[in-house]
Scaffold this motif. Structure first.
Motif, PDB file in Angstrom:
ATOM      1  N   ARG A  68      79.952  50.453  48.348  1.00 47.96           N
ATOM      2  CA  ARG A  68      81.582  50.590  48.859  1.00 47.96           C
ATOM      3  C   ARG A  68      82.315  50.392  47.766  1.00 47.96           C
ATOM      4  O   ARG A  68      81.878  49.783  46.840  1.00 47.96           O
TER       5      ARG A  68
ATOM      6  N   LEU B 199      95.291  50.569  52.468  1.00 41.24           N
ATOM      7  CA  LEU B 199      95.755  49.355  52.880  1.00 41.24           C
ATOM      8  C   LEU B 199      97.133  49.059  51.952  1.00 41.24           C
ATOM      9  O   LEU B 199      96.742  49.251  50.574  1.00 41.24           O
TER      10      LEU B 199
ATOM     11  N   TYR C 158      82.175  41.881  45.481  1.00 45.67           N
ATOM     12  CA  TYR C 158      82.715  43.085  44.904  1.00 45.67           C
ATOM     13  C   TYR C 158      83.042  42.883  43.348  1.00 45.67           C
ATOM     14  O   TYR C 158      83.879  42.000  43.187  1.00 45.67           O
TER      15      TYR C 158
ATOM     16  N   ILE D 108      82.442  37.074  55.652  1.00 39.49           N
ATOM     17  CA  ILE D 108      81.366  38.052  55.046  1.00 39.49           C
ATOM     18  C   ILE D 108      80.697  37.170  54.204  1.00 39.49           C
ATOM     19  O   ILE D 108      81.061  36.112  53.795  1.00 39.49           O
ATOM     20  N   MET D 109      79.363  37.401  53.815  1.00 41.73           N
ATOM     21  CA  MET D 109      78.499  36.543  53.150  1.00 41.73           C
ATOM     22  C   MET D 109      78.622  36.676  51.726  1.00 41.73           C
ATOM     23  O   MET D 109      78.802  37.567  51.096  1.00 41.73           O
TER      24      MET D 109
ATOM     25  N   LEU E 249      87.958  35.073  56.684  1.00 41.20           N
ATOM     26  CA  LEU E 249      89.022  35.763  56.720  1.00 41.20           C
ATOM     27  C   LEU E 249      89.878  35.733  58.236  1.00 41.20           C
ATOM     28  O   LEU E 249      88.982  36.286  59.219  1.00 41.20           O
TER      29      LEU E 249
ATOM     30  N   SER F  55      96.140  48.504  59.030  1.00 44.71           N
ATOM     31  CA  SER F  55      94.860  49.286  58.817  1.00 44.71           C
ATOM     32  C   SER F  55      93.805  48.179  58.195  1.00 44.71           C
ATOM     33  O   SER F  55      92.668  48.277  57.889  1.00 44.71           O
ATOM     34  N   ILE F  56      94.103  46.855  58.307  1.00 44.17           N
ATOM     35  CA  ILE F  56      93.636  45.664  57.723  1.00 44.17           C
ATOM     36  C   ILE F  56      92.143  45.442  58.576  1.00 44.17           C
ATOM     37  O   ILE F  56      91.212  45.102  57.960  1.00 44.17           O
TER      38      ILE F  56
ATOM     39  N   GLU G 106      90.469  47.650  60.243  1.00 45.91           N
ATOM     40  CA  GLU G 106      89.340  48.799  59.982  1.00 45.91           C
ATOM     41  C   GLU G 106      89.032  48.495  58.227  1.00 45.91           C
ATOM     42  O   GLU G 106      87.727  48.556  58.091  1.00 45.91           O
ATOM     43  N   PHE G 107      89.937  48.140  57.605  1.00 50.10           N
ATOM     44  CA  PHE G 107      89.755  47.857  56.091  1.00 50.10           C
ATOM     45  C   PHE G 107      88.469  46.758  56.079  1.00 50.10           C
ATOM     46  O   PHE G 107      87.374  46.982  55.133  1.00 50.10           O
TER      47      PHE G 107
ATOM     48  N   GLU H 194      85.043  47.687  57.307  1.00 50.32           N
ATOM     49  CA  GLU H 194      84.366  48.752  56.361  1.00 50.32           C
ATOM     50  C   GLU H 194      83.978  47.953  55.096  1.00 50.32           C
ATOM     51  O   GLU H 194      82.997  48.311  54.306  1.00 50.32           O
ATOM     52  N   LEU H 195      84.872  46.975  54.979  1.00 51.94           N
ATOM     53  CA  LEU H 195      84.358  46.212  53.524  1.00 51.94           C
ATOM     54  C   LEU H 195      82.960  45.403  53.753  1.00 51.94           C
ATOM     55  O   LEU H 195      82.505  45.219  52.882  1.00 51.94           O
ATOM     56  N   GLY H 196      82.637  45.395  54.968  1.00 52.91           N
ATOM     57  CA  GLY H 196      81.457  44.541  55.238  1.00 52.91           C
ATOM     58  C   GLY H 196      81.367  43.233  56.105  1.00 52.91           C
ATOM     59  O   GLY H 196      80.505  42.635  56.047  1.00 52.91           O
TER      60      GLY H 196
END
Lengths: 201, 163
Positions: A83, A110, A127, B5-6, B19, B64-65, B67-68, B71-73
């Motif tokens: 990503r 965002l 990232y 998230i790891m 988060l 949109s956070i 969904e963001f 999708e960020l993982g």
């Protein structure tokens, strides 16, 4: 607003086809119109100087400088699929950060506070930031309801192209003011070659 | 909503990064809030701090956070709705709320709270290093006894799901 930043990302990052021309953008809060143009001046500073003279001749007053930059972060291989997150800062919106996440076919925009930058630092193990930062900066002008920005795009201080951004503030639907803005642009771009018109928003 | 998230560091075991996303159900037009919460500082047997101290970053965001982050993982750990009262005493914030279950982001048909008890939470957002406020918090917590037992909890030992 976010369309503008998606556009910046597209133009700044996928700019190979752009840099042989210069480019201008018509923006407002809900969308943008994008055109590429070629101009018979060589070199970024000369083009900016040339356009500054033209804009000033129309009666536009310079109101400081503007800066747009874009940082790109890529997910580590430990987190498949790959990503990409583009983080855009725009001096026109100094308290905000605009992020675009590209995941497969999906693109998720965002808008966040400036503290979002700190969060990206917190996830730097997942990232990683891709160098270098891409930026567009230059003079900003105001002329009645129009705002004009003449930006010089650089990647690691290397000049890559010119972005001309025009905003017509009273109208939020680009398609409604396309003709008006085209006419306004012809006022200072003259008879330059216009093509690849696109409308977002 | 709580996401994690790891965070992979080479040569170490993955650490979950937490988060949280909050939004005001009664003010739908307000921005969403994204909060990063760090691990409790000074954990261990000889931790003499009167409160839990965690670093946090609060970020206002667009809707949109969710969904963001997905999708960020990030993966959703849990989600709940809190309804109640908020008080302030100086820099301290005290919330008294009942917790409601949510399924797929919506309250269940019968909006029954998880418990008839109220959850009382006392917190202060302070610049790092300002530990003096922790004493004020302990003194305030003492005032609420015996009706409310406001104590430091070891989050790691708390069960993730209610019985």
């Amino acid at each position: 607003m976010i369309y503008v930043d998606v556009w910046y990302k597209q133009k700044l990052l996928n700019g190979q086809q752009l840099w042989s021309y210069s480019s201008f953008i018509l923006v407002n809060d809900r969308g943008s119109l994008i055109f590429d143009f070629s101009i018979c001046h060589h070199g970024g500073p000369q083009t900016i100087e040339f356009l500054t003279k033209r804009v000033s001749a129309l009666g536009a007053v310079q109101s400081g400088q503007f800066l747009v930059n874009c940082d790109t972060y890529v997910s580590t291989p430990s987190l498949p699929p790959q990503r990409t997150v583009h983080v855009v800062h725009n001096s026109e919106h100094p308290s905000s950060v605009f992020a675009i996440l590209e995941s497969g076919q999906k693109t998720i925009p965002l808008v966040a506070d400036r503290l979002f930058d700190l969060l990206m630092l917190k996830i730097k193990n997942i990232y990683t930031k891709k160098q270098p930062t891409i930026e567009s900066k230059g003079p900003r002008f105001e002329l009645a309801d129009f705002c004009i920005k003449l930006g010089s795009v650089t990647i690691s201080q290397n000049f890559k192209g010119v972005l001309v951004e025009v905003e017509y503030k009273p109208c939020v639907v680009p398609a409604y003011c396309q003709g008006l803005m085209r006419e306004f642009l012809q006022g200072f771009l003259g008879s330059c070659f216009i093509k690849n018109s696109r409308c977002n928003g | 909503m709580c996401f994690s998230i790891m965070s992979m560091e080479s040569g170490t075991t993955p650490v979950p990064l937490t988060l949280r996303v909050r939004r005001a159900c009664d003010h739908q037009d307000m921005p969403f809030q994204l909060r990063y919460i760090g691990v409790p500082e000074g954990t261990g047997n000889n931790n003499s701090r009167p409160t839990i101290v965690r670093s946090s970053i609060d970020i206002g965001t667009s809707a949109s956070i969710i969904e963001f982050l997905t999708e960020l993982g990030c993966r959703v750990d849990f989600e709940y709705m809190a309804r109640g009262y908020m008080f302030r005493k100086g820099r301290m914030k005290i919330t008294v709320s009942k917790i409601f279950k949510l399924t797929n982001g919506k309250p269940q048909d019968t909006v029954e709270p998880i418990s008839q008890s109220y959850l009382v939470e006392l917190s202060v957002l302070a610049p790092s290093g300002q530990d003096a406020i922790a004493e004020d918090m302990r003194n305030f917590a003492e005032q609420l006894r015996p009706l409310v037992v406001l104590e430091k909890v070891d989050i790691k030992r708390m069960p993730m799901s209610l019985p």
